[in-house]
Motif scaffolding. Structure first.
Motif, mmCIF file in Angstrom:
data_model
loop_
_atom_site.group_PDB
_atom_site.id
_atom_site.type_symbol
_atom_site.label_atom_id
_atom_site.label_comp_id
_atom_site.label_asym_id
_atom_site.label_seq_id
_atom_site.Cartn_x
_atom_site.Cartn_y
_atom_site.Cartn_z
ATOM 1 N N MET A 79 12.405 -94.307 -18.550
ATOM 2 C CA MET A 79 13.683 -94.528 -19.226
ATOM 3 C C MET A 79 14.337 -95.776 -18.666
ATOM 4 N N THR A 80 14.947 -96.552 -19.543
ATOM 5 C CA THR A 80 15.688 -97.742 -19.141
ATOM 6 C C THR A 80 16.974 -97.818 -19.942
ATOM 7 N N THR A 81 17.819 -98.796 -19.625
ATOM 8 C CA THR A 81 19.123 -98.928 -20.277
ATOM 9 C C THR A 81 19.294 -100.332 -20.820
ATOM 10 N N ILE A 82 19.754 -100.445 -22.041
ATOM 11 C CA ILE A 82 19.998 -101.747 -22.655
ATOM 12 C C ILE A 82 21.071 -102.490 -21.869
ATOM 13 N N GLY A 83 20.855 -103.776 -21.659
ATOM 14 C CA GLY A 83 21.831 -104.605 -20.962
ATOM 15 C C GLY A 83 21.699 -104.591 -19.459
ATOM 16 N N LYS A 84 20.781 -103.777 -18.926
ATOM 17 C CA LYS A 84 20.608 -103.668 -17.474
ATOM 18 C C LYS A 84 19.204 -104.128 -17.090
ATOM 19 N N SER A 85 19.129 -105.009 -16.108
ATOM 20 C CA SER A 85 17.833 -105.427 -15.588
ATOM 21 C C SER A 85 17.597 -104.677 -14.291
ATOM 22 N N ARG A 86 16.906 -103.544 -14.405
ATOM 23 C CA ARG A 86 16.623 -102.716 -13.220
ATOM 24 C C ARG A 86 15.321 -101.964 -13.458
ATOM 25 N N ASP A 87 14.785 -101.438 -12.369
ATOM 26 C CA ASP A 87 13.544 -100.679 -12.505
ATOM 27 C C ASP A 87 13.779 -99.472 -13.407
ATOM 28 N N PRO A 88 12.891 -99.215 -14.340
ATOM 29 C CA PRO A 88 13.057 -98.035 -15.184
ATOM 30 C C PRO A 88 12.794 -96.763 -14.378
ATOM 31 N N ASP A 89 13.375 -95.673 -14.829
ATOM 32 C CA ASP A 89 13.197 -94.387 -14.165
ATOM 33 C C ASP A 89 11.908 -93.734 -14.653
ATOM 34 N N SER A 90 11.063 -93.338 -13.713
ATOM 35 C CA SER A 90 9.827 -92.640 -14.061
ATOM 36 C C SER A 90 10.148 -91.198 -14.414
ATOM 37 N N LEU A 91 9.697 -90.761 -15.576
ATOM 38 C CA LEU A 91 9.956 -89.403 -16.034
ATOM 39 C C LEU A 91 8.718 -88.535 -15.882
ATOM 40 N N THR A 92 7.593 -88.981 -16.418
ATOM 41 C CA THR A 92 6.337 -88.258 -16.238
ATOM 42 C C THR A 92 5.178 -89.197 -16.496
ATOM 43 N N MET A 93 4.116 -89.065 -15.729
ATOM 44 C CA MET A 93 2.866 -89.791 -15.945
ATOM 45 C C MET A 93 1.720 -88.867 -15.566
ATOM 46 N N GLY A 94 0.616 -88.973 -16.280
ATOM 47 C CA GLY A 94 -0.521 -88.137 -15.948
ATOM 48 C C GLY A 94 -1.743 -88.498 -16.757
ATOM 49 N N ALA A 95 -2.816 -87.785 -16.513
ATOM 50 C CA ALA A 95 -4.099 -88.030 -17.187
ATOM 51 C C ALA A 95 -4.111 -87.347 -18.547
ATOM 52 N N TYR A 96 -3.167 -87.757 -19.369
ATOM 53 C CA TYR A 96 -3.017 -87.215 -20.714
ATOM 54 C C TYR A 96 -2.787 -88.367 -21.681
ATOM 55 N N LEU A 97 -2.795 -88.035 -22.952
ATOM 56 C CA LEU A 97 -2.353 -88.974 -23.970
ATOM 57 C C LEU A 97 -1.189 -88.330 -24.717
ATOM 58 N N TYR A 98 -0.016 -88.943 -24.598
ATOM 59 C CA TYR A 98 1.154 -88.563 -25.390
ATOM 60 C C TYR A 98 1.279 -89.538 -26.559
ATOM 61 N N CYS A 99 1.515 -90.777 -26.197
ATOM 62 C CA CYS A 99 1.591 -91.834 -27.218
ATOM 63 C C CYS A 99 1.389 -93.178 -26.533
ATOM 64 N N ILE A 100 0.273 -93.809 -26.803
ATOM 65 C CA ILE A 100 0.005 -95.149 -26.268
ATOM 66 C C ILE A 100 0.340 -96.141 -27.375
ATOM 67 N N SER A 101 1.602 -96.491 -27.475
ATOM 68 C CA SER A 101 2.088 -97.279 -28.607
ATOM 69 C C SER A 101 1.483 -98.679 -28.620
ATOM 70 N N GLU A 102 1.321 -99.194 -29.823
ATOM 71 C CA GLU A 102 0.945 -100.593 -30.042
ATOM 72 C C GLU A 102 -0.351 -100.980 -29.342
ATOM 73 N N ASN A 103 -1.250 -100.019 -29.158
ATOM 74 C CA ASN A 103 -2.538 -100.328 -28.544
ATOM 75 C C ASN A 103 -3.600 -100.360 -29.633
ATOM 76 N N PRO A 104 -4.201 -101.530 -29.894
ATOM 77 C CA PRO A 104 -5.142 -101.630 -31.016
ATOM 78 C C PRO A 104 -6.439 -100.878 -30.798
ATOM 79 N N TRP A 105 -6.705 -100.461 -29.555
ATOM 80 C CA TRP A 105 -7.976 -99.781 -29.277
ATOM 81 C C TRP A 105 -7.830 -98.267 -29.257
ATOM 82 N N VAL A 106 -6.620 -97.773 -29.406
ATOM 83 C CA VAL A 106 -6.397 -96.333 -29.521
ATOM 84 C C VAL A 106 -5.941 -96.075 -30.949
ATOM 85 N N PRO A 107 -6.765 -95.476 -31.795
ATOM 86 C CA PRO A 107 -6.387 -95.270 -33.202
ATOM 87 C C PRO A 107 -5.039 -94.572 -33.335
#
Length: 881
Positions: free
Chosen positions: A507-535
Motif C-alpha cells: 500500500m502507498t499514498t498519493i502525493g507521498k514519496s515513501r516506502d510502501p507498506d508490505s501487506l502480504t507476499m508469498g508463493a502464490y498468484l493473486y494478480c501479476i498485473s501488466e505482465n505479458p508472460w502471465v496470461p
C-alpha cells in the motif's frame, strides 16, 4: 457482477488419452473423461455494504449450478439451485436470482426469508428496483420498488432502457393494432410521459438524467425533451451520402448524439479517391481487397441537437479514442490513422495522431506524435500524453494552449526499457488525479506521480523500493484507471518478485514519496498485473465492496486451485471457497530451476514433474517455450485438451508420465534465434544431466512465436527425439513480403516487432537467411509434426507449407495437419489435434506404436487414430535425389 475468466470448457469424447484410469491404485490420471470435474467458480460478488457475499459452484450430484450466499458477519449460509447471474439490491438488503429457467427468487438478507415469482422469463436489478418479464402468453413487464414493495405492470414491452441516474425508465411497447409507442416513466413517483406513438421504432436511447429520449423511426431521428413545449424534434440529417443505422449515446453535456452511419454512396478517407484496384510498386498504401464491399464498416458520427449538423468522426482505417479510456462522453477525441490511411512507410511504422472536435468536425494533426509509440487523452480531456521513442521520455500537450512539455526529463528513469518492447501499451499510464492535476506512470519497477503541466517535480510514490528490492509494482484495483484519484488517497498495489516469483500486495499514498507498506507476499498468484508472460485469465483484480473496506481476492498456486478470500487489510484473509479437484488426480509439482545459458547469462525455467514422481525412474521430457514462462511458476494450469488453443496442456502430459521443462529465453535484437539456441540448448544440456531424465527421449513443442523457434532449432541440433510446431513460420524472406490481417504488411513485425531483426531484408539479408528454417531443411534429423490453420492471419499457411514440402522433398519424417480456422483451434478440431499430437509424442518419446495416420494412406472418413501394431516406426520418406 463479475464474470471470471477462469472457466472450463467441458468436452465430451469417447477417446481417452490415459493408459489406464489409475496409475498406482490411488490417484486417477488425467484424461478427457474427467475434465468435467474442473468446475471452478465462475461468478462471485460482494454486496455494497460488504456484509454479504455470493459465489456459485457446481453441484457434484446433478452437475447443476449451486448459489452459495454467506452472511460475513453472522452464521447464515445458504445453498440453492441457480440459473443465470444473481444480483444484490443497491441497499444490500436483498439478493435476486433465477433458481430455474422460469422461477425468480427474492431473498431478504436480514432473516434470509425467501419468496418466489413463477413464470419469469428474465429479470434485471437497477438501484432500488427489480424489473422482470413473465413468460407467455401475457409477457407482462413488472417494475417492483425493492424498498417499499410497490409494483407496477406494463403490457407488451419490447425493450427498455434506464437513464444514467437510474431515475427514469423508457419503455418500447407493441400494441395489438401494430402500433408501437415509447413512454418515459419516473420510477420514484410513477409519473408517465408519453413520448411517441406510431408504426415502427428501430432504436432508442435516453440521456443521463432522463430529460431526453432519441429514437430512430423509418430512417428519421426524433428527439423528445420533457421540458420543452414542442416535445418532438425531427433531425433533418443534413447529409445524403449515408444513413444512420445505430444510436449509441448522448454526449456528456447532452448536446450531441453519438451514432453510427452506413455508406449510401461511398465514404473514403479524404486523400484516397481511386475506384480501380491496381497494385503498383510506387503505391504508398495497399489498395482494398478485390471485390471488397466498401459499406461493410459502420462509421462513428455525431448529430448536434442545436443545429442538427451531422459530423462524420472517422473514415476507413481510422481508430477513435475518447478521454476516460474510450468513453463516448466528450467533445474532443483522438484519431489514430492506421496503415491504409498513411502517406509513407515511415508513417506506417510510427502512426499519425489527430485531435478531433466532435461538434465541428475540425481536425488538428499532432505532428509532434510522429515518434509516439502510443498516445492517449487525459481522463479529464485537458491533455494528450504520449511516449516519444526518440527522446525516450513522456510528453504532455495541453489542448487549449498548445503547450508541449517533456514531463519526465527530471526523473532518473530509463523510460524506454519496457515501453519500446511494446509490453504495456497505453496502460503504462495507469491513473489520473482529480482535474488532471497529475498522472501516474509505471516505471520499470516503481510508480511515479507526474505533473502534466510540468510545474511540480515528479514524485516516486514507491520511493525506489521496487528497484532496491527487485519488485514490480502495479495498481491493484480495476477502478483506479477509470476514475479520478484523490490527493492523499491510499492505493493498494500488486507486487511481483521476478526472481522468486512471489506475489502479493503493498500500500502507498498519493502525493507521498515513501516506502510502501508490505501487506502480504508469498508463493502464490493473486494478480501479476501488466505482465505479458502471465496470461490475463490467471489474474483476478480484487473486488471492493462499494460502501465498505472489504475486498474479495483470489489466490492460487501450482498445487492449489484458485479460491476466494475476504480481506479488509490485505494482511489477514478469510477463505470463502474450498475448491480442490486436483486432489483426486495425479497432479503436478512445479520447481524453479536456474542454469547458465551458452552466452553466460543466468536463466530460469520451470520443471513440471508428476505428483507420483519416482526418483529411480527415467522420464521423457518435453520442452515448451515462448519467451519468459518462468513467471508462471505459481499458476494453477487448467486441465484442457490444449492450452490456449495450440500448446500442450502441462497437467495432462505430466499426469500421463511426462516431465515438462519451460525455459526462459532472452533475445538479442538483430540475431533473435541465437538467443533461442543459447537458451534452449543450454536448458537441454542442463536437464539431460538430471538423474531422472531420459536424455534420448527429449521432445519440444511450441506455437506461434514458439513454433518459429522450434522450426529453427531442429535445423541446428539433433538433441531432440521429436518436435511439434503449431502455427509457425519457416521462411523469413517470403514471410517478410507477406500480408497479415487487414492487409497489414508483415515487414514491421520482422524489423521492429517480435521477430527482432532490427532492419530490412536488404539491411540484414544474412539474418533473414540464418533464421529461415526452410533454407536449412536438409540438416533436420528430428521427426516433426506441424499443425497449421488454413486462414491464419499472422503466419500464413503457405509459409508452413514451404517447410513441409521441403522436408518431404528431402525424405525427412514430417507430418502437416491442416485445420480450418485462424491460428488456434477450439472444439472438436482442438480435441482431434490434441489426440494426434499426444500419439506422436507417445510414439517417439515413450516407444508406443504409431497411429495409422502416421504410417498409412487413409481413405475418406478414416481418422486413422488406431495404433498400428504391425509397424515399429514410420519408414523412409521420398528422399528424391
Amino acid at each position: 457482477m463479475r464474470y471470471l475468466l477462469f472457466l472450463l470448457i467441458c468436452f465430451s469424447t469417447i477417446v481417452s488419452f490415459a493408459q489406464s484410469d489409475r496409475n498406482d491404485g490411488s490417484k486417477e490420471i488425467l484424461s478427457f473423461k474427467v475434465l468435467n470435474k474442473w468446475h471452478l467458480s465462475p461468478r462471485i460478488d460482494i454486496s455494497r455494504s460488504g456484509k454479504y457475499l455470493y459465489f456459485t459452484k457446481q453441484d457434484p450430484f446433478s452437475y447443476g449450478v449451486l448459489l452459495v450466499i454467506k452472511d460475513l458477519e453472522g452464521k447464515h449460509y445458504v445453498e440453492a439451485p441457480c440459473y443465470g447471474e444473481p444480483h444484490f439490491s443497491s441497499d444490500s438488503r436483498k439478493i435476486i436470482w433465477m433458481r430455474s429457467s422460469d422461477t425468480l427468487c427474492v431473498m431478504n438478507l436480514k432473516d434470509f426469508g425467501l419468496s418466489y415469482i413463477a413464470d419469469v422469463e428474465d429479470f434485471w436489478v437497477c438501484n432500488d428496483f427489480l424489473l422482470y418479464r413473465v413468460s407467455k402468453p401475457s409477457r407482462n413487464f413488472f417494475v417492483v420498488n425493492l424498498i417499499n414493495g410497490k409494483e407496477k405492470s406494463f403490457s407488451t414491452v419490447i425493450q427498455f432502457k434506464i437513464s444514467g441516474n437510474g431515475r427514469y425508465l423508457v419503455l418500447w411497447r407493441q400494441f395489438v393494432s401494430s402500433v408501437q409507442s415509447l413512454s418515459l416513466v419516473n420510477l420514484y413517483d410513477g409519473k408517465i410521459f408519453e413520448v411517441w406513438e406510431g408504426k415502427k421504432i428501430d432504436l432508442f436511447i435516453v440521456d443521463s438524467n432522463g430529460s431526453q429520449v432519441a429514437f430512430l423511426t423509418e430512417g428519421v431521428v426524433l428527439i423528445y425533451n420533457r421540458f420543452e413545449r414542442r416535445n418532438l424534434v425531427k433531425l433533418k440529417c443534413t447529409r445524403d451520402d449515408f444513413s444512420i443505422n445505430r444510436l449509441i449515446a448522448f454526449s456528456r453535456d447532452n448536446k450531441n448524439i453519438f451514432v453510427t452511419v452506413k455508406n449510401v454512396k461511398k465514404i473514403t478517407a479524404p486523400e484516397w479517391k481511386g475506384e480501380l484496384t491496381i497494385w503498383s510498386y510506387w503505391m504508398k498504401r495497399f489498395p482494398p481487397e478485390l471485390h471488397r464491399k466498401i459499406d461493410e464498416k459502420d462509421f462513428l458520427a455525431t448529430i448536434s441537437l442545436s443545429d442538427q449538423q451531422i459530423q462524420l468522426l472517422e473514415y476507413p482505417d481510422e481508430l477513435v479514442y475518447f478521454p476516460g479510456y474510450e468513453k463516448l462522453t466528450d467533445s474532443i477525441c483522438l484519431i489514430y490513422k492506421s496503415i491504409d490511411s498513411l502517406a509513407s512507410y515511415d508513417d506506417i511504422k510510427e502512426g499519425v495522431w489527430e485531435l478531433l472536435n466532435t461538434r465541428t468536425g475540425v481536425r488538428r494533426q499532432l505532428e509532434f506524435t510522429k515518434n509516439a509509440t502510443f498516445a492517449l487523452m487525459s481522463l479529464g480531456g485537458r491533455y494528450v500524453v504520449y511516449y516519444d521513442k526518440i527522446q525516450k521520455n513522456y510528453f504532455s500537450y495541453e489542448i487549449t494552449t498548445g503547450e508541449l512539455i517533456n514531463i519526465t526529463k527530471k526523473t532518473p528513469v530509463l523510460w524506454g526499457k519496457d515501453v519500446e518492447r511494446g509490453i504495456y501499451g497505453y496502460r503504462y499510464i495507469c491513473g489520473w488525479l482529480t482535474d488532471d492535476k497529475a498522472l501516474l506512470i509505471y516505471g520499470e519497477d516503481d510508480i511515479w506521480q507526474v505533473d502534466p503541466a510540468g510545474v511540480r517535480a515528479p514524485i516516486r510514490l514507491t520511493n525506489g523500493y521496487g528497484a532496491k528490492h527487485g519488485l514490480k509494482f502495479f495498481l491493484a484495483l480495476d477502478d483506479y484507471c477509470y476514475r479520478f484519484l484523490s490527493e492523499n488517497e491510499s492505493l493498494v498495489l500488486s507486487a511481483f518478485d521476478p526472481i522468486t516469483k512471489n506475489n502479493g500486495f503493498y500500500m502507498t499514498t498519493i502525493g507521498k514519496s515513501r516506502d510502501p507498506d508490505s501487506l502480504t507476499m508469498g508463493a502464490y498468484l493473486y494478480c501479476i498485473s501488466e505482465n505479458p508472460w502471465v496470461p490475463s485469465y490467471y489474474n483476478f483484480l480484487p473486488i471492493r465492496a462499494a460502501n465498505a473496506s472489504k475486498y474479495i481476492v483470489r489466490r492460487m498456486s501450482s498445487t492449489e486451485a484458485p479460491n476466494f478470500f475476504i480481506t479488509s487489510d490485505f494482511k489477514s484473509f478469510q477463505q470463502i471457497t474450498d475448491i480442490a479437484p486436483q486432489k483426486e488426480f495425479n497432479w503436478y509439482t512445479a520447481e524453479l530451476h536456474k542454469w547458465q545459458s551458452l552466452d553466460g547469462r543466468e536463466l530460469q525455467g520451470i520443471l513440471y514433474k508428476p505428483e507420483n514422481f519416482e526418483t529411480t525412474r527415467k522420464y521423457p521430457v518435453i520442452f515448451c517455450f515462448y519467451e519468459r514462462m518462468s513467471d508462471r511458476l505459481n499458476t494453477y494450469i487448467q486441465p484442457d485438451v490444449l492450452t490456449g488453443g495450440s500448446s500442450i496442456n502441462i497437467p495432462y502430459y505430466v499426469s500421463n508420465g511426462y516431465t515438462v521443462f519451460c525455459p526462459d529465453i532472452h533475445y538479442k535484437r538483430g540475431d533473435p534465434m541465437q538467443g533461442t539456441y543459447d537458451a534452449v540448448i543450454s536448458a537441454a544440456n542442463y536437464v539431460s544431466e538430471l538423474p531422472f531424465v531420459d536424455s534420448k527421449k527429449m521432445g519440444m513443442q511450441g506455437s506461434s512465436w514458439g513454433a518459429i523457434q522450434v522450426n529453427y532449432l531442429i535445423t541446428h541440433t539433433s538433441l531432440f527425439a521429436a518436435a511439434c510446431s503449431v502455427s509457425g513460420l519457416s521462411d523469413w524472406i517470403s514471410g517478410y513480403g507477406s500480408l497479415m490481417a487487414d492487409r497489414v504488411s508483415a515487414q514491421e513485425m520482422y524489423e521492429d516487432g517480435q521477430l527482432r531483426v532490427g532492419g530490412t531484408l536488404w539491411d540484414k539479408p544474412e539474418i533473414y537467411i540464418k533464421n529461415s528454417a526452410v533454407l536449412n531443411a536438409d540438416k533436420v534429423t528430428t521427426p516433426l509434426l506441424m499443425m497449421h490453420t488454413t486462414d491464419d492471419e499472422l503466419c500464413a499457411f503457405s509459409n508452413a507449407l514451404e517447410f513441409f514440402t521441403a522436408l518431404r522433398r528431402l525424405g525427412k519424417r514430417s507430418w502437416l495437419l491442416q485445420y480450418e480456422g485462424n491460428h488456434t483451434l477450439f472444439g472438436k478440431d482442438a480435441e482431434d489435434f490434441s489426440i494426434r499430437m499426444k500419439q506422436f509424442f507417445d510414439h517417439y518419446l515413450m516407444d508406443k506404436p504409431a497411429p495409422r495416420w502416421m504410417t498409412q494412406t487413409l481413405k475418406q472418413d478414416d481418422t486413422g487414430l488406431e495404433l498400428d501394431d504391425n509397424l515399429k516406426a514410420p519408414g523412409e520418406g521420398l528422399n528424391v535425389k
